[in-house]
Scaffold this active site. Structure first.
Site, PDB file in Angstrom:
ATOM      1  N   ASN A  63      -6.324  -3.011   1.074  1.00  0.00           N
ATOM      2  CA  ASN A  63      -6.311  -2.952  -0.524  1.00  0.00           C
ATOM      3  C   ASN A  63      -4.994  -3.034  -0.933  1.00  0.00           C
ATOM      4  O   ASN A  63      -4.926  -2.557  -2.150  1.00  0.00           O
ATOM      5  CB  ASN A  63      -7.438  -2.047  -1.105  1.00  0.00           C
ATOM      6  CG  ASN A  63      -7.091  -0.516  -0.495  1.00  0.00           C
ATOM      7  OD1 ASN A  63      -5.977  -0.277  -0.035  1.00  0.00           O
ATOM      8  ND2 ASN A  63      -7.892   0.433  -0.926  1.00  0.00           N
ATOM      9  N   GLU A  86       2.578  14.566  -3.548  1.00  0.00           N
ATOM     10  CA  GLU A  86       2.680  13.295  -2.913  1.00  0.00           C
ATOM     11  C   GLU A  86       4.324  12.938  -3.011  1.00  0.00           C
ATOM     12  O   GLU A  86       4.920  12.401  -2.117  1.00  0.00           O
ATOM     13  CB  GLU A  86       1.782  12.069  -3.281  1.00  0.00           C
ATOM     14  CG  GLU A  86       0.334  12.272  -2.718  1.00  0.00           C
ATOM     15  CD  GLU A  86      -0.570  11.159  -3.347  1.00  0.00           C
ATOM     16  OE1 GLU A  86      -1.589  11.171  -2.714  1.00  0.00           O
ATOM     17  OE2 GLU A  86      -0.116  10.186  -4.013  1.00  0.00           O
ATOM     18  N   HIS A  92      -1.586   2.088  -2.301  1.00  0.00           N
ATOM     19  CA  HIS A  92      -2.199   3.365  -2.755  1.00  0.00           C
ATOM     20  C   HIS A  92      -1.596   3.832  -3.963  1.00  0.00           C
ATOM     21  O   HIS A  92      -0.713   3.458  -4.189  1.00  0.00           O
ATOM     22  CB  HIS A  92      -1.762   4.062  -1.755  1.00  0.00           C
ATOM     23  CG  HIS A  92      -2.052   5.803  -1.933  1.00  0.00           C
ATOM     24  ND1 HIS A  92      -3.109   6.354  -1.716  1.00  0.00           N
ATOM     25  CD2 HIS A  92      -1.190   6.666  -2.710  1.00  0.00           C
ATOM     26  CE1 HIS A  92      -3.009   7.464  -2.410  1.00  0.00           C
ATOM     27  NE2 HIS A  92      -1.838   7.799  -2.807  1.00  0.00           N
ATOM     28  N   LYS A 126       1.135  -1.046   0.424  1.00  0.00           N
ATOM     29  CA  LYS A 126       0.862  -0.965   1.801  1.00  0.00           C
ATOM     30  C   LYS A 126       1.096  -2.151   2.548  1.00  0.00           C
ATOM     31  O   LYS A 126       1.599  -3.251   2.048  1.00  0.00           O
ATOM     32  CB  LYS A 126      -0.533  -0.776   1.945  1.00  0.00           C
ATOM     33  CG  LYS A 126      -1.132   0.616   1.108  1.00  0.00           C
ATOM     34  CD  LYS A 126      -2.650   0.610   1.378  1.00  0.00           C
ATOM     35  CE  LYS A 126      -3.283   1.791   0.970  1.00  0.00           C
ATOM     36  NZ  LYS A 126      -4.615   1.986   0.945  1.00  0.00           N
ATOM     37  N   TYR A 168      -2.262  11.600   3.558  1.00  0.00           N
ATOM     38  CA  TYR A 168      -3.658  11.631   3.146  1.00  0.00           C
ATOM     39  C   TYR A 168      -4.347  13.101   3.057  1.00  0.00           C
ATOM     40  O   TYR A 168      -5.170  13.350   2.575  1.00  0.00           O
ATOM     41  CB  TYR A 168      -4.518  10.810   3.818  1.00  0.00           C
ATOM     42  CG  TYR A 168      -4.362   9.156   3.572  1.00  0.00           C
ATOM     43  CD1 TYR A 168      -4.949   9.084   2.331  1.00  0.00           C
ATOM     44  CD2 TYR A 168      -3.602   8.394   4.187  1.00  0.00           C
ATOM     45  CE1 TYR A 168      -4.624   7.598   1.596  1.00  0.00           C
ATOM     46  CE2 TYR A 168      -3.316   6.771   3.876  1.00  0.00           C
ATOM     47  CZ  TYR A 168      -3.915   6.626   2.616  1.00  0.00           C
ATOM     48  OH  TYR A 168      -3.776   5.265   2.038  1.00  0.00           O
TER      49      TYR A 168
END
Ligand code: CMP
Length: 201
Positions: A156, A170, A159, A14, A54
């Site tokens: 964080n 995905e 993913h 990310k 998402y």
């Protein structure tokens, strides 16, 4: 029985992973596990791609909202929303801002139990409680409470797909079939071969 040896998963480094110069460190941790990198690209996602990513799981808002609410309650804290879908909407909105602010690196990895192994190396979603030794536990310090107070996504670093089915969807979203490479890695002999013959001369 399912072919666990060829399981695929999707990983996204990310914006915070890119901006904190942790690309090499993050890839190294997945690479040395024995999994095989089969696709990689760098891009700046747009709002549509982030939302599609998402919302691949139609239950995502509900589940992510509920997990967050549970995490707050387990720390004796009050979540900003008590309705999981409202919480999920709030998080998705922040994720769009997060994902569209910088390039990200998207990768597909393949190998034995790829989804579970990658989740283990990555660590739990909330950095404050991710285990030491995981990417999130070692390199991040964020929490739901601070992120939600500041009205931003939890930073964080990565993913990782939640299940093989989610991974398949995905990977289809982020990569064209021609971008996924089929090749043999010499390491695979020691990882997967039943008979360890042909080593000694
Ligand atoms: P990821 O594993 O990509 O799945 C959903 C993401 O939403 C998660 O990592 C975090 O980046 C973000 N997230 C989850 N819960 C919250 C929350 N309570 N507040 C802000 N961001 C969150």
């Amino acid at each position: 029985m399912k072919n666990f040896k060829k399981e695929k998963t999707l990983i996204i480094i990310k914006p915070d992973g890119i901006q904190r110069s942790l690309i090499g460190e993050i890839i190294k941790r997945y690479e040395r596990s024995g999994l095989k990198l089969i696709a990689l690209k760098m891009l700046v996602p747009d709002k549509n791609l982030t939302q599609k990513h998402y919302l691949i799981d139609p239950q995502w808002k509900q589940k992510t909202g509920q997990n967050t609410i549970n995490a707050y309650r387990s720390h004796n804290e009050t979540p900003p929303f008590s309705d999981p879908t409202k919480m999920g909407n709030f998080i998705l909105d922040k994720l769009v801002k997060y994902f569209t602010c910088s390039p990200v690196i998207v990768m597909a990895w393949q190998g034995m139990h790829a989804v579970e192994i990658v989740r283990k190396i990555t660590g739990g979603t909330e950095p404050k409680s991710s285990d030491m030794g995981t990417i999130r536990g070692d390199f991040t310090i964020d929490s739901y409470a601070i992120a939600d107070t500041d009205k931003r996504a939890v930073r964080n670093l990565v993913h990782a797909s939640g299940s093989p089915e989610e991974a398949e969807a995905e990977i289809k979203l982020w990569f064209k079939p021609s971008e996924i490479l089929n090749y043999r890695l010499l390491n695979e002999e020691i990882l997967y071969d039943v008979n360890l013959d042909g080593i000694l001369e």
